[in-house]
Design an enzyme around this catalytic site. Structure first.
Site, PDB file in Angstrom:
ATOM      1  CG  ASP A   1      -3.508   4.787  -2.048  1.00 38.64           C
ATOM      2  OD1 ASP A   1      -2.884   3.743  -1.787  1.00 38.64           O
ATOM      3  OD2 ASP A   1      -4.416   5.229  -1.332  1.00 38.64           O
TER       4      ASP A   1
ATOM      5  CG  ASP B   1      -1.818   1.154   1.330  1.00 43.58           C
ATOM      6  OD1 ASP B   1      -1.903   1.917   0.350  1.00 43.58           O
ATOM      7  OD2 ASP B   1      -2.472   1.319   2.378  1.00 43.58           O
TER       8      ASP B   1
END
Ligand SMILES: *[C@@H]1O[C@H](CO)[C@@H](O)[C@H](O)[C@H]1NC(C)=O
Ligand SMILES: *[C@@H]1O[C@H](CO)[C@@H](O)[C@H](O)[C@H]1NC(C)=O
Ligand SMILES: *[C@@H]1O[C@H](CO)[C@@H](O)[C@H](O)[C@H]1NC(C)=O
Ligand SMILES: *[C@@H]1O[C@H](CO)[C@@H](O)[C@H](O)[C@H]1NC(C)=O
Ligand SMILES: *[C@@H]1O[C@H](CO)[C@@H](O)[C@H](O)[C@H]1NC(C)=O
Ligand SMILES: CC(=O)N[C@H]1CO[C@H](CO)[C@@H](O)[C@@H]1O
Length: 433
Positions: free
Chosen positions: A323, A137
């Site tokens: 992201d 992430d």
């Protein structure tokens, strides 16, 4: 300062939700809102919060029925846990064949395998000799795992890190972590250091955050056994002594101070540390300076274009983040409306909870400004994201409401090969092969 911003986002999110009804409910996902929302963790007694909670992991406001539909849609080729493990293992084996040379050259490569509907991408991580599939992430900075301290009710079906079986684990006395999302879900626990090997790239004293509590949406997602946070270390939640991310720790030993995300639609891609594989993209890479103020891989993004159309102004003060931990592209309403106005079948679909298009529609590409000098192409075929029902498909670009921060998630990555450069704080981007 960034906490304040995230608190503001959180409040905005709830306010928008409570007020929601007539318009589509797509909101910006809950940015990891580290401590400001702690008192809401593991709660969830009110409607909006419950509603958001189940959506937490997807960081977008998609109703559970839609998640069902997305999962059902993949029935033809279900990525079951067993199936997933096999898929990942096959690729890890072939990646491992390259690891000896790769590691010597200061690099590491792991397969990035999508879950059903490309909701998230998971990759194998070896911690103290134990391998777990984790969600990489680039929008957060904690490396945390499901582990044997968790009660069976929270951990059944997961692969658990067993601290008692690691000979290299050292507990950090008194250290705790607690990560929350804008919707009030999260995870928390204690901390040790252990040897972490990601496809040959190795750190011997990496902070491992072991969960003693996880919220329900994590529990339910049994393929996902934790996260590897790859944003800037300043967002790490460990207290009293903040810890460095894997990337920050491994960087000095890498051939190049980079990691790359090669995420593919419904197929296996890769995360690579220490090298940029030029065979994965066409042409030369554009390099964009990163604004590190908030600890994200953030850049300016003020323009967009639809297909071969002229560039139009989006949010003039716009900033966006790259992201990998978000499924969709969450953008400014100007961009969202400008794009879907070119698509006859596009509609605000209250039932689906967002903008939908006809599944059989051919969507134009969306060009997004990255840093002022590069227009990144997002393939129209990827924006036609997932079937809701019949010929109705959910759009891969949704509105986050008016905000300075757009989130370019996996829909973006499927079109763009992205290098995260921690040496000079820049992002390299090029269209995928
Ligand atoms: C998904 O599949 C399950 C089991 O077949 C079914 O009960 C459910 O109604 C389906 N959901 C949707 C949205 O199609
Ligand atoms: C291993 O290396 C070869 C030669 O560089 C390359 O073609 C192949 O794609 C690599 N395999 C993996 C799984 O990275
Ligand atoms: C950062 O490093 C990359 C790779 O070495 C280089 O190509 C790029 O020009 C640099 N970018 C900036 C903004 O300095
Ligand atoms: C960097 O980001 C901060 C926070 O989002 C913003 O206030 C600032 O204007 C940005 N700087 C530049 C040069 O864009
Ligand atoms: C990249 O190059 C390959 C081979 O030359 C080509 O088939 C593909 O269409 C190109 N992709 C893009 C996005 O230009
Ligand atoms: C079994 C399996 O899914 N193997 C995949 C491994 O990754 C390559 C691409 O890197 C795919 O082509 C294979 O299908």
């Amino acid at each position: 300062m960034h906490s304040f911003l995230r608190a503001a986002l959180f409040l905005g999110l709830l306010a928008a939700l409570v007020a929601a009804a007539p318009s589509p409910n797509i909101q910006k996902r809950g940015i990891y809102s580290v401590e400001r929302v702690r008192n809401t963790n593991f709660q969830g007694h009110n409607g909006p919060r419950q509603y958001l909670k189940s959506l937490r992991k997807y960081r977008m406001n998609i109703p559970p029925e839609l998640m069902d539909a997305i999962k059902n849609q993949s029935v033809a080729a279900p990525v079951t846990a067993a199936n997933f493990a096999k898929l990942a293992a096959a690729n890890v084996t072939s990646a491992a064949a390259n690891t000896t040379t790769a590691a010597a050259a200061g690099t590491g490569v792991v397969a990035a395998t999508p879950e059903s509907g490309d909701i998230e991408y998971l990759a194998p991580v070896n911690i103290g000799g134990q391998t777990l599939n984790l969600d990489f992430d680039s929008g957060s900075s904690d490396l945390w795992v499901f582990d044997t301290q968790l009660a069976a009710a929270s951990s059944t079906g997961h692969t658990l890190y067993d601290p008692t079986k690691s000979t290299t684990l050292k507990m950090i006395n008194g250290a705790t972590w607690n990560i929350g999302y804008g919707d009030g879900s999260g995870a928390a626990g204690n901390v040790g250091t252990d040897t972490v090997n990601i496809g040959g790239a190795t750190v011997t004293a990496q902070a491992i955050e072991m969960a003693t509590a996880v919220s329900q949406s994590f529990v339910a997602d049994t393929n996902n056994n934790g996260l590897v946070g790859l944003a800037y270390s300043k967002l790490n939640t460990v207290k009293p002594q903040q810890q460095k991310t894997f990337f920050d720790n491994v960087m000095p030993s890498l051939a190049m101070p980079v990691f790359t995300a090669d995420l593919r639609k419904a197929s296996v891609g890769a995360y690579t540390f220490g090298a940029i594989d030029a065979t994965k993209f066409n042409g030369t890479m554009a390099w964009i300076p990163v604004n590190t103020t908030q600890g994200f891989w953030q850049f300016s993004s003020t323009k967009f274009a639809v297909g071969t159309g002229a560039a139009q102004a989006g949010n003039p003060t716009g900033q966006a983040i790259a992201d990998t931990g978000t499924t969709l592209i969450i953008a400014d309403p100007t961009v969202v409306n400008g794009y879907y106005s070119q698509i006859p079948s596009a509609q605000n679909n209250a039932q689906a909870g967002g903008i939908t298009v006809d599944c059989d529609a051919t969507l134009p590409d969306l060009m997004l400004d990255v840093g002022g000098n590069y227009m990144a192409r997002v393939k129209g075929s990827d924006i036609n994201y997932a079937q809701v029902t019949g010929n109705t498909c959910f759009g891969g670009v949704q509105s986050g409401g008016v905000s300075n921060l757009a989130i370019y998630g996996d829909i973006f990555f499927k079109s763009q090969f992205v290098a995260f450069n921690g040496g000079n704080n820049s992002l390299g981007m090029a269209e995928h092969q």
